[in-house]
Design a protein around this motif. Structure first.
Motif, mmCIF file in Angstrom:
data_model
loop_
_atom_site.group_PDB
_atom_site.id
_atom_site.type_symbol
_atom_site.label_atom_id
_atom_site.label_comp_id
_atom_site.label_asym_id
_atom_site.label_seq_id
_atom_site.Cartn_x
_atom_site.Cartn_y
_atom_site.Cartn_z
ATOM 1 N N THR A 100 0.924 -1.123 0.111
ATOM 2 C CA THR A 100 -0.118 0.008 -0.181
ATOM 3 C C THR A 100 1.122 1.286 0.042
ATOM 4 O O THR A 100 0.540 2.319 -0.708
ATOM 5 C CB THR A 100 -0.985 -0.051 1.300
ATOM 6 O OG1 THR A 100 -1.710 -1.128 1.232
ATOM 7 C CG2 THR A 100 -1.871 1.099 1.322
ATOM 8 N N ALA A 101 1.787 1.340 0.793
ATOM 9 C CA ALA A 101 2.739 2.512 0.835
ATOM 10 C C ALA A 101 3.437 2.683 -0.260
ATOM 11 O O ALA A 101 3.516 3.807 -0.586
ATOM 12 C CB ALA A 101 3.696 2.045 2.087
ATOM 13 N N ALA A 102 3.945 1.530 -0.913
ATOM 14 C CA ALA A 102 4.843 1.765 -2.258
ATOM 15 C C ALA A 102 3.855 2.314 -3.352
ATOM 16 O O ALA A 102 4.231 3.024 -4.117
ATOM 17 C CB ALA A 102 5.214 0.267 -2.505
ATOM 18 N N SER A 127 -5.380 2.263 -3.737
ATOM 19 C CA SER A 127 -4.299 1.282 -2.936
ATOM 20 C C SER A 127 -4.742 1.177 -1.568
ATOM 21 O O SER A 127 -4.497 0.206 -0.748
ATOM 22 C CB SER A 127 -2.883 2.186 -2.891
ATOM 23 O OG SER A 127 -3.086 3.319 -2.280
ATOM 24 N N ILE A 128 -5.882 2.013 -1.298
ATOM 25 C CA ILE A 128 -6.069 1.642 0.271
ATOM 26 C C ILE A 128 -6.877 0.303 0.266
ATOM 27 O O ILE A 128 -6.785 -0.376 1.216
ATOM 28 C CB ILE A 128 -7.133 2.684 0.600
ATOM 29 C CG1 ILE A 128 -6.587 4.044 0.708
ATOM 30 C CG2 ILE A 128 -7.911 2.422 2.155
ATOM 31 C CD1 ILE A 128 -7.661 5.262 0.913
ATOM 32 N N THR A 129 -7.419 -0.236 -0.770
ATOM 33 C CA THR A 129 -8.073 -1.619 -0.717
ATOM 34 C C THR A 129 -6.897 -2.542 -0.495
ATOM 35 O O THR A 129 -7.378 -3.727 -0.096
ATOM 36 C CB THR A 129 -8.848 -1.947 -2.026
ATOM 37 O OG1 THR A 129 -8.028 -1.736 -3.231
ATOM 38 C CG2 THR A 129 -9.903 -0.547 -2.348
ATOM 39 N N ILE A 130 -5.726 -2.481 -0.971
ATOM 40 C CA ILE A 130 -4.843 -3.362 -0.796
ATOM 41 C C ILE A 130 -4.638 -3.650 0.749
ATOM 42 O O ILE A 130 -4.605 -4.776 1.259
ATOM 43 C CB ILE A 130 -3.393 -2.833 -1.342
ATOM 44 C CG1 ILE A 130 -3.478 -2.485 -2.818
ATOM 45 C CG2 ILE A 130 -2.328 -4.020 -0.954
ATOM 46 C CD1 ILE A 130 -2.394 -1.880 -3.342
ATOM 47 N N LEU A 131 -4.491 -2.643 1.521
ATOM 48 C CA LEU A 131 -4.364 -2.917 3.011
ATOM 49 C C LEU A 131 -5.545 -3.405 3.626
ATOM 50 O O LEU A 131 -5.588 -4.545 4.382
ATOM 51 C CB LEU A 131 -4.212 -1.375 3.805
ATOM 52 C CG LEU A 131 -3.856 -1.455 5.273
ATOM 53 C CD1 LEU A 131 -2.844 -2.260 5.646
ATOM 54 C CD2 LEU A 131 -3.917 -0.163 5.612
ATOM 55 N N LEU A 132 -6.831 -2.984 3.009
ATOM 56 C CA LEU A 132 -8.052 -3.564 3.537
ATOM 57 C C LEU A 132 -8.051 -5.135 3.273
ATOM 58 O O LEU A 132 -8.435 -6.007 4.165
ATOM 59 C CB LEU A 132 -9.125 -3.078 3.198
ATOM 60 C CG LEU A 132 -9.370 -1.531 3.392
ATOM 61 C CD1 LEU A 132 -10.409 -0.999 2.651
ATOM 62 C CD2 LEU A 132 -9.527 -1.332 5.113
#
Length: 502
Positions: A100-102, A127-132
């Protein structure tokens, strides 16, 4: 985990019930998703879909690398989840956070690579959905592992409705592609919360080095294969975006998603139970004889749908999305062929994971990418967005399917003809039905009438041509579930000597 009554049910019954509810889930989900796409397509311009396409490329690659294939060890149904799940959770959480950060930091460079700077904020939001997904990796996998597709229907439907409720007012307010991105974040947040609620047992982070080594031995080749396959299935977006323009990319995204609708529905239904079931069948040594039945059933259901998509591409696009999207029909006609082949490819991939052949799976994906990239370049250069569909279908038929068949015949101890013969009559019947539908509707000026008439004619003709195989197929399914149900190990335990395998 599951209730005692649930665990006491034979695997055959649990898998059948989960597949049925998975079908209901996909049917409802696709109806809502299709309606959402139609509404949004009439509110937004094609270039907004182009920006979303760029963001989706980044999101899908990062998501499928985020947990390093660790959930596969939990999903296959072997090993003790109490021992495996905490380590899987830690791996998924750490790697999804890094991804997500990348994605946020590299968004400007990634958007520039697609020659679409407007995609930068869309990538960052999506990209927030990656962390979720990392936070929900273990709960969603436990739901999958324990065949809890019935409660999952509610969760997935709530997620899709959330997307629809958010995207329409945002689009009307002029948010453009950001409406698509933020609505997906909202939908993913609802899905994650829902999986945490319905999971049979909740796990926190933990780490066992021995378990981690076993998980990554199985998962890393799968993660690398997922990375390669998502690059493969998205390199066309990169080339279309750079060789043509954002409008062409938006048209292509719409056509690709519509062409892939049959494969996504059918493979999603299968994947409701595929990997856990295939893993258990392989462990008991019965996956080989049954693989041909899976191929036959998938082909019988999928090929006529793809044939109708190809034959009725223009009236389908115009009826659903309106006249401004009509140029997408040239891509849909060729991508429809790839949609049919992709269904078999996805099934073969699931069979490979169930058989634990993730290393070979990775190399098949590498061969797919290496052959598809130049094919796409020349196809787009010669025929525009339609050429991308030609490239996809050609490489899938001549490279990917033969490689999968070679791998599966070796590990499952069946011949190529035994594996594929059940797909021949559906292929011939779908081809004839599609050709008849196309010829019958060529002179019709009303696209809605052409779509309706072609669908009715093609479906009726296919049912007539394949009536005998359809009857035998359904009889085989009933016979498969009834006699074998008592033979399945209800707990899905591994054979002696494999209990420690994750």
């Amino acid at each position: 985990m599951t209730t005692a009554s649930g665990q006491d049910r034979p695997l055959g019954h649990r898998a059948a019930s989960a597949t049925l509810w998975g079908g209901v889930n996909m049917a409802l989900g696709r109806v809502v998703q299709f309606a959402t796409t139609i509404i949004v397509a009439r509110l937004l311009a094609p270039e907004h879909f182009g920006a979303l396409a760029v963001a989706i490329v980044v999101q899908t690659i990062a998501t499928n690398m985020a947990e390093l294939g660790a959930t596969a060890a939990l999903a296959r149904g072997e090993g003790d989840p109490d021992r495996i799940a905490p380590t899987v959770f830690s791996i998924a959480l750490l790697t999804s956070g890094i991804m997500t950060a990348a994605a946020v930091i590299l968004a400007p460079a990634l958007a520039a690579a697609f020659d679409d700077p407007a995609a930068t904020p869309v990538i960052q939001v999506l990209s927030i959905t990656i962390l979720l997904q990392g936070l929900g990796a273990v709960p969603s996998t436990m739901v999958w592992r324990e065949f809890l597709q019935k409660p999952r229907v509610v969760v997935d439907l709530c997620s899709l409705v959330t997307v629809l409720v958010l995207v329409v007012p945002m689009a009307l307010d002029g948010w453009g592609a950001m409406a698509l991105a933020w609505s997906r974040v909202g939908g993913q947040l609802v899905a994650m919360a829902g999986y945490w609620i319905i999971t049979p047992k909740r796990y926190g982070p933990g780490f066992d080095p021995q378990v981690a080594a076993g998980i990554l031995t199985l998962g890393m080749p799968l993660a690398m294969a997922n990375l390669v396959v998502f690059v493969t299935l998205n390199v066309d977006y990169l080339l279309v975006g750079r060789m043509l323009d954002p409008t062409a990319l938006g048209l292509y995204l719409l056509a690709f998603n519509l062409a892939g609708l049959p494969s996504s529905v059918i493979t999603s239904v299968i994947r409701a139970t595929a990997v856990p079931t295939f893993g258990r069948l392989f462990a008991e040594g019965t996956l080989g004889p049954l693989a041909a039945k899976f191929v036959s059933g998938v082909s019988y259901c999928a090929f006529p749908i793809s044939a109708m998509v190809v034959a009725l591409a223009h009236p389908l696009i115009v009826t659903a999305y309106g006249g401004p999207w009509a140029p997408a029909s040239v891509a849909l006609a060729t991508l429809g062929v790839f949609g049919a082949t992709r269904i078999l490819v996805e099934l073969f991939a699931d069979l490979s994971v169930g058989a634990g052949r993730t290393g070979w799976l990775f190399w098949v994906q590498v061969a797919w990418l290496l052959t598809l990239t130049p094919a796409l370049f020349f196809g787009i250069a010669w025929w525009g967005i339609a050429g991308a569909g030609v490239a996809h279908a050609t490489v899938a038929c001549l490279v990917v399917i033969p490689l999968y068949v070679k791998s599966l015949t070796t590990v499952l101890h069946v011949s190529a003809w035994q594996l594929l013969r059940g797909s021949t009559f559906p292929l011939l019947g779908a081809t004839v039905a599609g050709l008849a539908a196309w010829l019958a509707t060529r002179g019709m000026e009303n696209p809605a009438a052409a779509l309706a008439a072609g669908t009715v004619l093609g479906t009726a003709l296919y049912a007539l041509l394949t009536f005998r195989q359809g009857k035998l197929l359904f009889a085989d399914i009933r016979a498969l579930l009834r006699p074998r149900a008592a033979a399945f190990d209800p707990a899905g335990s591994a054979p002696p000597g494999e209990a420690a395998r994750p």
